[in-house]
Design a protein around this motif. Structure first.
Motif, PDB file in Angstrom:
ATOM      1  N   VAL A   2       0.723  -1.203   0.185  1.00  0.00           N
ATOM      2  CA  VAL A   2       0.090   0.031  -0.047  1.00  0.00           C
ATOM      3  C   VAL A   2       0.906   1.119  -0.133  1.00  0.00           C
ATOM      4  O   VAL A   2       1.705   1.278   0.601  1.00  0.00           O
ATOM      5  CB  VAL A   2      -0.763  -0.123   1.117  1.00  0.00           C
ATOM      6  CG1 VAL A   2      -1.837   1.315   1.522  1.00  0.00           C
ATOM      7  CG2 VAL A   2      -1.859  -1.283   1.042  1.00  0.00           C
ATOM      8  N   GLN A   3       0.526   2.127  -1.020  1.00  0.00           N
ATOM      9  CA  GLN A   3       1.170   3.536  -1.023  1.00  0.00           C
ATOM     10  C   GLN A   3       0.248   4.500  -0.932  1.00  0.00           C
ATOM     11  O   GLN A   3      -0.776   4.485  -1.653  1.00  0.00           O
ATOM     12  CB  GLN A   3       1.889   3.571  -2.090  1.00  0.00           C
ATOM     13  CG  GLN A   3       3.469   2.692  -2.063  1.00  0.00           C
ATOM     14  CD  GLN A   3       4.429   3.328  -3.082  1.00  0.00           C
ATOM     15  OE1 GLN A   3       4.118   3.348  -4.145  1.00  0.00           O
ATOM     16  NE2 GLN A   3       5.832   3.247  -2.841  1.00  0.00           N
ATOM     17  N   MET A   4       0.329   5.682  -0.150  1.00  0.00           N
ATOM     18  CA  MET A   4      -0.416   6.876  -0.333  1.00  0.00           C
ATOM     19  C   MET A   4       0.572   8.095  -0.224  1.00  0.00           C
ATOM     20  O   MET A   4       1.181   8.054   0.579  1.00  0.00           O
ATOM     21  CB  MET A   4      -1.380   6.948   1.068  1.00  0.00           C
ATOM     22  CG  MET A   4      -2.227   5.625   0.991  1.00  0.00           C
ATOM     23  SD  MET A   4      -3.282   5.356   2.444  1.00  0.00           S
ATOM     24  CE  MET A   4      -3.972   7.016   2.710  1.00  0.00           C
ATOM     25  N   VAL A   5       0.197   8.563  -1.323  1.00  0.00           N
ATOM     26  CA  VAL A   5       1.352   9.828  -1.509  1.00  0.00           C
ATOM     27  C   VAL A   5       0.290  11.162  -1.811  1.00  0.00           C
ATOM     28  O   VAL A   5      -0.632  11.457  -2.401  1.00  0.00           O
ATOM     29  CB  VAL A   5       2.051   9.665  -2.870  1.00  0.00           C
ATOM     30  CG1 VAL A   5       2.860  10.933  -3.182  1.00  0.00           C
ATOM     31  CG2 VAL A   5       2.673   8.326  -2.732  1.00  0.00           C
ATOM     32  N   GLU A   6       0.693  12.008  -0.623  1.00  0.00           N
ATOM     33  CA  GLU A   6      -0.262  13.416  -0.623  1.00  0.00           C
ATOM     34  C   GLU A   6       0.731  14.328  -1.517  1.00  0.00           C
ATOM     35  O   GLU A   6       2.054  14.310  -1.631  1.00  0.00           O
ATOM     36  CB  GLU A   6      -0.084  14.041   0.863  1.00  0.00           C
ATOM     37  CG  GLU A   6      -1.003  13.109   1.657  1.00  0.00           C
ATOM     38  CD  GLU A   6       0.157  12.325   2.724  1.00  0.00           C
ATOM     39  OE1 GLU A   6      -0.324  11.922   3.874  1.00  0.00           O
ATOM     40  OE2 GLU A   6       1.219  12.106   2.412  1.00  0.00           O
ATOM     41  N   CYS A  96      -3.080  12.039   4.763  1.00  0.00           N
ATOM     42  CA  CYS A  96      -4.147  11.176   4.571  1.00  0.00           C
ATOM     43  C   CYS A  96      -4.032   9.876   5.129  1.00  0.00           C
ATOM     44  O   CYS A  96      -3.026   9.424   5.301  1.00  0.00           O
ATOM     45  CB  CYS A  96      -4.492  11.169   3.047  1.00  0.00           C
ATOM     46  SG  CYS A  96      -3.082  10.274   2.010  1.00  0.00           S
ATOM     47  N   ALA A  97      -5.233   9.245   5.288  1.00  0.00           N
ATOM     48  CA  ALA A  97      -5.324   7.999   5.924  1.00  0.00           C
ATOM     49  C   ALA A  97      -6.623   7.194   5.463  1.00  0.00           C
ATOM     50  O   ALA A  97      -7.345   7.719   5.101  1.00  0.00           O
ATOM     51  CB  ALA A  97      -5.413   8.097   7.331  1.00  0.00           C
ATOM     52  N   ALA A  98      -6.283   5.829   5.594  1.00  0.00           N
ATOM     53  CA  ALA A  98      -7.482   4.715   4.963  1.00  0.00           C
ATOM     54  C   ALA A  98      -7.704   4.104   5.997  1.00  0.00           C
ATOM     55  O   ALA A  98      -6.838   3.226   6.878  1.00  0.00           O
ATOM     56  CB  ALA A  98      -7.061   4.131   3.682  1.00  0.00           C
ATOM     57  N   ASN A 112      -5.663   2.498   9.063  1.00  0.00           N
ATOM     58  CA  ASN A 112      -4.865   1.140   8.776  1.00  0.00           C
ATOM     59  C   ASN A 112      -3.510   1.633   8.019  1.00  0.00           C
ATOM     60  O   ASN A 112      -2.613   1.205   8.057  1.00  0.00           O
ATOM     61  CB  ASN A 112      -5.635   0.277   7.823  1.00  0.00           C
ATOM     62  CG  ASN A 112      -6.802  -0.388   8.759  1.00  0.00           C
ATOM     63  OD1 ASN A 112      -7.914   0.052   8.319  1.00  0.00           O
ATOM     64  ND2 ASN A 112      -6.576  -1.260   9.768  1.00  0.00           N
ATOM     65  N   TYR A 113      -3.738   2.646   7.259  1.00  0.00           N
ATOM     66  CA  TYR A 113      -2.528   3.097   6.205  1.00  0.00           C
ATOM     67  C   TYR A 113      -2.416   4.465   6.289  1.00  0.00           C
ATOM     68  O   TYR A 113      -3.650   5.211   6.351  1.00  0.00           O
ATOM     69  CB  TYR A 113      -2.792   2.629   4.837  1.00  0.00           C
ATOM     70  CG  TYR A 113      -2.965   1.142   4.680  1.00  0.00           C
ATOM     71  CD1 TYR A 113      -4.136   0.530   4.383  1.00  0.00           C
ATOM     72  CD2 TYR A 113      -1.987   0.206   4.911  1.00  0.00           C
ATOM     73  CE1 TYR A 113      -4.204  -0.927   4.217  1.00  0.00           C
ATOM     74  CE2 TYR A 113      -2.105  -0.948   4.739  1.00  0.00           C
ATOM     75  CZ  TYR A 113      -3.393  -1.637   4.607  1.00  0.00           C
ATOM     76  OH  TYR A 113      -3.220  -3.043   4.492  1.00  0.00           O
ATOM     77  N   TRP A 114      -1.283   5.206   6.140  1.00  0.00           N
ATOM     78  CA  TRP A 114      -1.227   6.719   6.435  1.00  0.00           C
ATOM     79  C   TRP A 114       0.016   6.992   5.040  1.00  0.00           C
ATOM     80  O   TRP A 114       0.761   5.990   4.654  1.00  0.00           O
ATOM     81  CB  TRP A 114      -0.303   6.834   7.678  1.00  0.00           C
ATOM     82  CG  TRP A 114      -1.405   6.878   8.959  1.00  0.00           C
ATOM     83  CD1 TRP A 114      -1.369   5.548   9.343  1.00  0.00           C
ATOM     84  CD2 TRP A 114      -2.018   7.698   9.306  1.00  0.00           C
ATOM     85  NE1 TRP A 114      -2.470   5.847  10.300  1.00  0.00           N
ATOM     86  CE2 TRP A 114      -2.847   7.170  10.476  1.00  0.00           C
ATOM     87  CE3 TRP A 114      -2.443   9.156   9.189  1.00  0.00           C
ATOM     88  CZ2 TRP A 114      -3.674   7.815  11.323  1.00  0.00           C
ATOM     89  CZ3 TRP A 114      -3.372   9.784   9.838  1.00  0.00           C
ATOM     90  CH2 TRP A 114      -3.900   9.230  10.966  1.00  0.00           C
ATOM     91  N   GLY A 115      -0.138   8.213   4.823  1.00  0.00           N
ATOM     92  CA  GLY A 115       0.758   8.852   3.774  1.00  0.00           C
ATOM     93  C   GLY A 115       1.901   9.354   4.611  1.00  0.00           C
ATOM     94  O   GLY A 115       1.838   9.262   5.821  1.00  0.00           O
ATOM     95  N   GLN A 116       3.036  10.020   3.858  1.00  0.00           N
ATOM     96  CA  GLN A 116       3.984  10.598   4.381  1.00  0.00           C
ATOM     97  C   GLN A 116       3.774  12.105   4.916  1.00  0.00           C
ATOM     98  O   GLN A 116       4.484  12.555   5.683  1.00  0.00           O
ATOM     99  CB  GLN A 116       5.012  10.387   3.350  1.00  0.00           C
ATOM    100  CG  GLN A 116       5.304  11.599   2.644  1.00  0.00           C
ATOM    101  CD  GLN A 116       4.131  11.586   1.379  1.00  0.00           C
ATOM    102  OE1 GLN A 116       3.570  10.579   1.223  1.00  0.00           O
ATOM    103  NE2 GLN A 116       3.810  12.654   0.690  1.00  0.00           N
TER     104      GLN A 116
END
Length: 124
Positions: A2-6, A96-98, A112-116
């Motif tokens: 999982v990747q989350m990019v702001e 951001c978070a999911a 569960n998941y976070w961006g940087q």
């Protein structure tokens, strides 16, 4: 993975606007509630806004109601935070978070998941 990019943070004057984006990959985006949090130095991470999987339900902390708008584009796996009428007290790193949960989600531990993170600085 999982990747989350702001993206979209920056320096803006009081009263200005910014639009944050968060692109997610490696997860089934439409099954997640998405949220935005912010954190200033020396302070705890605080809830800003959340949006359910369909975009039909949103939640905001009181201090941003009427100024910020959260939205999502499930075709692009992206969640947005439109920030208007910015104030110096909005200065923070925004994350951001999911979350797999679907109830009211205002606690960081529910995600569960976070961006940087992306920095937003509002000058007075």
């Amino acid at each position: 993975q999982v990747q989350m990019v702001e993206s979209g943070g920056g320096l803006v004057q009081t009263g200005g606007s910014l639009r944050l984006s968060c692109a997610a990959s490696g997860l089934s985006f439409t099954t997640y509630t998405m949220g935005w949090f912010r954190q200033s130095p020396g302070k705890e991470r605080e809830f800003v806004a959340a949006i359910n999987w369909s975009g039909g339900r949103t939640d905001y902390t009181d201090s941003v109601k009427g100024r910020f708008t959260i939205s999502r584009d499930n075709a692009k796996n992206t969640v947005y935070l439109q920030m208007n009428s910015l104030k110096p007290e909005d200065t923070a790193a925004y994350y951001c978070a999911a979350s797999r949960l679907s109830v009211q989600l205002r606690e960081p531990g529910q995600y569960n998941y976070w961006g940087q993170g992306t920095q937003v600085t509002v000058s007075s």
